[in-house]
Design a protein around this motif. Structure first.
Motif, PDB file in Angstrom:
ATOM      1  N   GLU A 192     -16.184  -1.853 -11.001  1.00  0.00           N
ATOM      2  CA  GLU A 192     -15.459  -1.401 -12.192  1.00  0.00           C
ATOM      3  C   GLU A 192     -13.963  -1.343 -11.895  1.00  0.00           C
ATOM      4  N   PRO A 193     -13.136  -1.268 -12.947  1.00  0.00           N
ATOM      5  CA  PRO A 193     -11.703  -1.024 -12.742  1.00  0.00           C
ATOM      6  C   PRO A 193     -11.499   0.284 -11.974  1.00  0.00           C
ATOM      7  N   LEU A 194     -10.603   0.265 -11.009  1.00  0.00           N
ATOM      8  CA  LEU A 194     -10.421   1.417 -10.128  1.00  0.00           C
ATOM      9  C   LEU A 194      -8.938   1.670  -9.885  1.00  0.00           C
ATOM     10  N   ILE A 195      -8.587   2.957  -9.880  1.00  0.00           N
ATOM     11  CA  ILE A 195      -7.218   3.388  -9.574  1.00  0.00           C
ATOM     12  C   ILE A 195      -7.264   4.263  -8.323  1.00  0.00           C
ATOM     13  N   LEU A 196      -6.370   4.006  -7.362  1.00  0.00           N
ATOM     14  CA  LEU A 196      -6.247   4.835  -6.172  1.00  0.00           C
ATOM     15  C   LEU A 196      -4.962   5.645  -6.269  1.00  0.00           C
ATOM     16  N   ARG A 197      -5.113   6.963  -6.120  1.00  0.00           N
ATOM     17  CA  ARG A 197      -3.947   7.843  -6.180  1.00  0.00           C
ATOM     18  C   ARG A 197      -3.771   8.544  -4.836  1.00  0.00           C
ATOM     19  N   LEU A 198      -2.534   8.586  -4.372  1.00  0.00           N
ATOM     20  CA  LEU A 198      -2.205   9.226  -3.105  1.00  0.00           C
ATOM     21  C   LEU A 198      -2.144  10.745  -3.264  1.00  0.00           C
ATOM     22  N   VAL A 199      -2.720  11.450  -2.274  1.00  0.00           N
ATOM     23  CA  VAL A 199      -2.708  12.913  -2.266  1.00  0.00           C
ATOM     24  C   VAL A 199      -1.953  13.373  -1.022  1.00  0.00           C
ATOM     25  N   GLU A 200      -0.982  14.236  -1.208  1.00  0.00           N
ATOM     26  CA  GLU A 200      -0.208  14.807  -0.098  1.00  0.00           C
ATOM     27  C   GLU A 200      -0.069  16.306  -0.303  1.00  0.00           C
ATOM     28  N   SER A 256       0.852  -1.188   0.000  1.00  0.00           N
ATOM     29  CA  SER A 256       0.000   0.000   0.000  1.00  0.00           C
ATOM     30  C   SER A 256       0.893   1.246   0.000  1.00  0.00           C
ATOM     31  N   PHE A 257       0.275   2.424  -0.003  1.00  0.00           N
ATOM     32  CA  PHE A 257       1.039   3.664   0.097  1.00  0.00           C
ATOM     33  C   PHE A 257       1.741   3.716   1.451  1.00  0.00           C
ATOM     34  N   SER A 258       2.953   4.233   1.450  1.00  0.00           N
ATOM     35  CA  SER A 258       3.736   4.252   2.694  1.00  0.00           C
ATOM     36  C   SER A 258       4.542   5.536   2.783  1.00  0.00           C
ATOM     37  N   ARG A 259       4.670   6.060   3.991  1.00  0.00           N
ATOM     38  CA  ARG A 259       5.492   7.248   4.212  1.00  0.00           C
ATOM     39  C   ARG A 259       6.978   6.936   4.054  1.00  0.00           C
ATOM     40  N   ASP A 260       7.305   5.665   4.021  1.00  0.00           N
ATOM     41  CA  ASP A 260       8.705   5.285   3.813  1.00  0.00           C
ATOM     42  C   ASP A 260       9.154   5.531   2.382  1.00  0.00           C
ATOM     43  N   PHE A 261       8.180   5.767   1.486  1.00  0.00           N
ATOM     44  CA  PHE A 261       8.502   6.018   0.079  1.00  0.00           C
ATOM     45  C   PHE A 261       7.998   7.423  -0.270  1.00  0.00           C
ATOM     46  N   SER A 262       8.911   8.376  -0.292  1.00  0.00           N
ATOM     47  CA  SER A 262       8.533   9.789  -0.457  1.00  0.00           C
ATOM     48  C   SER A 262       7.976  10.108  -1.833  1.00  0.00           C
ATOM     49  N   THR A 263       8.180   9.230  -2.815  1.00  0.00           N
ATOM     50  CA  THR A 263       7.729   9.506  -4.176  1.00  0.00           C
ATOM     51  C   THR A 263       6.346   8.906  -4.480  1.00  0.00           C
ATOM     52  N   ASP A 264       5.701   8.290  -3.495  1.00  0.00           N
ATOM     53  CA  ASP A 264       4.408   7.637  -3.761  1.00  0.00           C
ATOM     54  C   ASP A 264       3.360   8.604  -4.319  1.00  0.00           C
ATOM     55  N   ALA A 265       3.303   9.816  -3.764  1.00  0.00           N
ATOM     56  CA  ALA A 265       2.287  10.770  -4.199  1.00  0.00           C
ATOM     57  C   ALA A 265       2.496  11.201  -5.651  1.00  0.00           C
ATOM     58  N   GLU A 266       3.720  11.217  -6.102  1.00  0.00           N
ATOM     59  CA  GLU A 266       4.019  11.693  -7.458  1.00  0.00           C
ATOM     60  C   GLU A 266       4.167  10.564  -8.466  1.00  0.00           C
ATOM     61  N   LYS A 267       4.483   9.354  -7.993  1.00  0.00           N
ATOM     62  CA  LYS A 267       4.855   8.296  -8.948  1.00  0.00           C
ATOM     63  C   LYS A 267       4.066   6.991  -8.811  1.00  0.00           C
ATOM     64  N   ALA A 268       3.290   6.799  -7.718  1.00  0.00           N
ATOM     65  CA  ALA A 268       2.713   5.473  -7.460  1.00  0.00           C
ATOM     66  C   ALA A 268       1.191   5.505  -7.459  1.00  0.00           C
ATOM     67  N   VAL A 269       0.608   4.389  -7.860  1.00  0.00           N
ATOM     68  CA  VAL A 269      -0.847   4.206  -7.776  1.00  0.00           C
ATOM     69  C   VAL A 269      -1.134   2.773  -7.316  1.00  0.00           C
ATOM     70  N   LEU A 270      -2.307   2.595  -6.749  1.00  0.00           N
ATOM     71  CA  LEU A 270      -2.840   1.268  -6.453  1.00  0.00           C
ATOM     72  C   LEU A 270      -3.977   0.990  -7.429  1.00  0.00           C
ATOM     73  N   ILE A 271      -4.223  -0.272  -7.705  1.00  0.00           N
ATOM     74  CA  ILE A 271      -5.342  -0.648  -8.567  1.00  0.00           C
ATOM     75  C   ILE A 271      -6.126  -1.769  -7.879  1.00  0.00           C
ATOM     76  N   ASN A 272      -7.361  -2.001  -8.345  1.00  0.00           N
ATOM     77  CA  ASN A 272      -8.109  -3.144  -7.842  1.00  0.00           C
ATOM     78  C   ASN A 272      -7.959  -4.327  -8.799  1.00  0.00           C
ATOM     79  N   ARG A 273      -8.440  -5.486  -8.385  1.00  0.00           N
ATOM     80  CA  ARG A 273      -8.299  -6.691  -9.205  1.00  0.00           C
ATOM     81  C   ARG A 273      -8.980  -6.527 -10.566  1.00  0.00           C
ATOM     82  N   LYS A 274     -10.100  -5.830 -10.589  1.00  0.00           N
ATOM     83  CA  LYS A 274     -10.843  -5.654 -11.839  1.00  0.00           C
ATOM     84  C   LYS A 274     -10.006  -4.943 -12.901  1.00  0.00           C
ATOM     85  N   MET A 275      -9.067  -4.117 -12.466  1.00  0.00           N
ATOM     86  CA  MET A 275      -8.229  -3.355 -13.384  1.00  0.00           C
ATOM     87  C   MET A 275      -7.258  -4.256 -14.138  1.00  0.00           C
ATOM     88  N   LEU A 276      -7.054  -5.473 -13.667  1.00  0.00           N
ATOM     89  CA  LEU A 276      -6.123  -6.384 -14.341  1.00  0.00           C
ATOM     90  C   LEU A 276      -6.556  -6.672 -15.774  1.00  0.00           C
TER      91      LEU A 276
END
Length: 820
Positions: free
Chosen positions: A623-631, A556-576
């Motif tokens: 439906e296919p879903l994308i989660l984006r981190l906001v900071e 999942s999103f983590s504060r240990d990775f400072s670039t998550d808000a700018e570079k990372a997303v999560l998806i659900n299984r349907k998005m596969l």
């Protein structure tokens, strides 16, 4: 002669008090219940008809279609209203736009008295609002009230709440503590029978002040947060206008630079009077009802009246032996068949009239409880409407005729010779007719029991279904552009200082609700499909922890990775399915492109895959879903509308007190307001909940009325067979034998009713369940439904018939034979 008929009718009613009571009470309950349903249906059908131009007001809606989805939307882009005015001046007289800032509640503050409230029924509207809708101003000029920026019209109730006895005109209310609005009008409370609820409206031009830092806020044809209404010109051809709306797609929608190539749009007109009962689009102003439920209720009302009339017919024909000698003597003394018919039909009208009066009394007593059940404010006064009294007279005549026609024809047709010999009522046809009516009654009863059970089981299934996230003990706080958003991390940190608060996160939309957002986030490997839109949920850290979302691959999103808000997303299984990969692990590291309305393409990497959860309501498929981190403050202000707080089950009160204290320290402007997530999601199924309660209540009443008729028939059947019972007892028959003898015929009829009702119930239940994307296993539940309903109706019948059967079986055989 009429006076004589009346005397005889009254004498017969008084001579057979038990019979009369059953007949009148059955009819009264049936009529009261039917009238309740009719009042409810008329209330539902009256929605939005209070507007003087209701037949000319339409809502403009749109349907977005792509390869993998169809979105039926109640809202449209900002610019559509002015475009309609410009493009179709020959058809459209006025347009009105509504905008609620995409917020459920809004803070208004009286700075002078330091009084603030959260208001839910607030919209920015065009100055033509009073030209299109029948909103009555108590104070103010309708042509000027919404003309200038930051003008505000409030309801009379809010005027009293904010200003007491002071004149509200010219006074100021601060909107969110950032803009002072001037009260320019006070309007009467908005009618309940409307698909929209309105307490405050502000001038649409106020948005230019609010969005001063974003002057292009209203230019996008992809963002559609506006409810657009039109008033067509008198005599305009709406069919022609509807067909011409198609020209707007290429001219405006597709001409917009960010419009996806594979997306098409259909624009159509929706009559305002149809919205409440026939519309179930995305972004509805309120949860609407359904015309299907109205038809069901009308059918139930018909069933109830039929039940009551069948009782009357059954009991009247069952008493034919007692009345036969009366008929024979009258005919011997010169009475004509026509005269006898008038007498018996007159008795039916008298019983119906008494039942109508008693039914109205029952209706008046039951109405407050009914209103509480349905959350309505329905009233009944026969003198309020000129059609009510004539309608009740017609109802009396109709029910009296339907209930009394066959008994009157049957009784008046007796031949004097047969009557005096005692052979008039032993006919096979009469017995068959009565049995057919009883069977019909209980067939409908079984259908109602099964139908009510199906509605109840489906509603429970929806409420109990695993949504893929934890909705219990999660508190939702409004965050959209208020001080909580400005100080989000500070508020979160202080909130977590309480031991009973487990987790805090921010979200763009409430999970499980009907509100969604689509953006141009597409897998890089899609190539030509890069113009597609996908469902996106903006979140802050700890979203998976707060809602117990299952990470099936990656992290999942983590504060240990400072670039998550700018570079990372999560998806659900349907998005596969869009990534063309077979396992969640294969999706890790895949690239997702984001194409913002303006600016350069953004590149994101998939760092984790979540198990599917119902981000939207259960009325839609996942439906296919994308989660984006906001900071950061700016992004949170732009994307985060709600704060979700997970509370330990044992410490809700203390946690809420701590949240309120923290809220007031961080945000002294907005009143503390919270909603439990499970309660918020339950509102989506409010219509189904109400219908379940109504159908259960009315089904019980239907069965009660049927039992009243069966009670009368059982009593009369036992009375007719007194001599037979006496002889059987004298020959050694036990009480159980007698009870079985008298109950057998009725139980056979109930068994036949079950056999008829089961296939009908299966067909109707299957059709109704097709309206739900997710439904309980109907086929597997059939044995329970059918056998359970059959057993229930048999127990009810046995209980009803058994009393008189036991009573008849316990009589002294000597007395029974002598009485004959």
């Amino acid at each position: 002669m009429f006076k004589n008929y009346l005397k005889i009718s009254v004498r017969n009613l008084l001579n057979k008090k038990g019979y009369s009571l059953i007949n009148i009470l059955g009819l009264a309950i049936g009529l009261a219940t039917s009238l309740l349903i009719v009042l409810y249906v008329l209330n539902e059908w009256s929605y939005d008809k209070f507007h003087s131009n209701s037949d000319r007001i339409y809502r403009v809606v749109q349907t977005m279609t792509s390869e993998d989805r169809v979105e039926e939307q109640a809202t449209t882009p900002f610019r559509l209203g002015p475009v309609l005015d410009a493009e179709f001046p020959d058809h459209i007289e006025k347009t009105v736009r509504f905008f609620d800032m995409q917020e459920e509640n809004h803070t208004f503050l009286n700075r002078e008295d330091q009084v603030s409230f959260r208001e839910s029924n607030f919209y920015f509207v065009d100055s033509t609002f009073f030209d299109v809708f029948s909103a009555e101003l108590i104070q103010g000029n309708p042509s000027e009230a919404l003309k200038n920026p930051l003008s505000l019209v409030i309801s009379e109730d809010l005027a009293s709440k904010y200003f007491g006895d002071e004149n509200p005109i010219g006074q100021s209310l601060s909107y969110k503590g950032i803009r002072d609005m001037t009260v320019t009008g006070v309007m009467k409370s908005w009618p309940e029978q409307s698909h929209m609820k309105i307490d405050l409206v502000a001038s649409f031009t106020s948005l230019n002040e609010i969005y001063a830092s974003s002057p292009g806020y209203d230019r996008s044809w992809l963002w559609n947060p506006i409810w657009t209404y039109i008033l067509v010109k008198d005599g305009a051809d709406t069919g022609s206008l509807n067909s011409q709306l198609a020209t707007l797609e290429d001219k405006y929608y597709r001409a917009y630079s960010g419009w996806p190539k594979d997306e098409s749009v259909d624009i159509e007109l929706q009559p305002i009077t149809d919205i409440h009962l026939t519309s179930n689009r995305d972004q509805e102003m309120e949860v609407n009802s359904s015309i299907t439920y109205i038809y069901i209720l009308l059918v139930v009302a018909g069933f109830i009246l039929i039940f009551a009339c069948i009782n009357f017919m059954n009991l009247s024909t069952a008493r034919s032996m007692e009345r036969s000698r009366e008929v024979g003597m009258r005919k011997v003394l010169g009475g004509h068949k026509q005269q006898l018919f008038y007498q018996f039909i007159g008795e039916s009208f008298l019983v119906t009239l008494i039942a109508i009066i008693l039914g109205i009394i029952i209706l008046i007593i039951a109405l407050p409880f009914f209103n509480e059940l349905t959350a309505k404010s329905i009233t009944f006064n026969p003198f309020d409407n000129i059609y009510t009294i004539p309608g009740l007279i017609l109802l009396t005549a109709f029910v009296g005729l339907i209930a009394g026609l066959y008994p009157a024809l049957y009784l008046s047709s007796f031949e004097p010779v047969d009557v005096l010999k005692g052979n008039s009522t032993r006919g096979r046809k009469t017995t068959i007719f009565r049995k057919a009516l009883v069977t019909f009654q209980f067939t409908l009863s079984v259908i109602l029991i099964i139908g009510t059970s199906i509605v109840y089981m489906q509603l429970n299934f929806i409420q109990d279904k695993d949504l893929g996230f934890d909705k219990n003990f999660v508190v939702m706080l409004p965050t959209n552009q208020n001080l909580i958003a400005w100080e989000f991390e500070n508020f979160k940190e202080q909130s977590l200082n309480h031991a009973q608060i487990q987790s805090v996160t921010g979200l763009g939309k409430i999970p499980g609700s009907e509100h969604t957002e689509y953006y141009r986030y597409v897998p890089a490997r899609n190539g030509e499909g890069q113009d597609a839109l996908n469902l996106v949920l903006h979140v802050t850290h700890d979203v998976t922890e707060t809602f117990d979302l299952e990470v099936i691959a990656g992290r999942s999103f983590s504060r240990d990775f400072s670039t998550d808000a700018e570079k990372a997303v999560l998806i659900n299984r349907k998005m596969l399915s869009q990534l063309d990969v077979e396992t969640p692990e294969e999706a890790l590291g895949e690239t997702i492109y984001h194409y913002p309305p303006s600016g350069e393409r953004e590149v994101f990497t998939i760092i984790g895959v979540l198990e599917d959860f119902n981000y939207t309501s259960l009325k839609k498929e996942i439906e296919p879903l994308i989660l984006r981190l906001v900071e950061g403050t700016r992004p949170i202000l732009g994307y985060i509308e709600h704060t979700a707080v997970e509370i330990s089950p044992g410490g809700v009160t203390g946690a809420l007190e701590h949240l309120e204290k923290t809220w007031k320290e961080v945000n002294p402007i907005d009143p503390f307001e919270y909603r439990f997530l499970d309660e918020r999601l339950a509102e989506i199924y409010e219509t189904e909940t109400t219908m379940s309660a109504l159908s259960t209540s009315f089904s019980i009443l239907c069965i009660l009325i049927a039992c009243l008729g069966l009670l009368g028939l059982a009593s009369y059947s036992a009375q007719l067979r007194k001599q037979e019972i006496g002889i059987r007892k004298s020959l050694g028959a036990s009480v159980a034998d007698i009870v079985g003898l008298l109950s057998k015929d009725f139980l056979v009829l109930v068994g036949i009713a079950n056999i008829i009702a089961w296939p009908v119930s299966y067909y109707l239940g299957s059709k109704w369940l097709e309206n739900f994307t997710y439904r309980f296993d109907f086929t597997a539940s059939l044995p329970l439904l059918f056998l359970g309903s059959g057993l229930l109706i048999i127990i009810i019948a046995l209980g009803t018939v058994g009393y008189h059967s036991v009573k008849a079986a316990l009589i002294n055989p000597v007395n029974a034979i002598r009485s004959e």
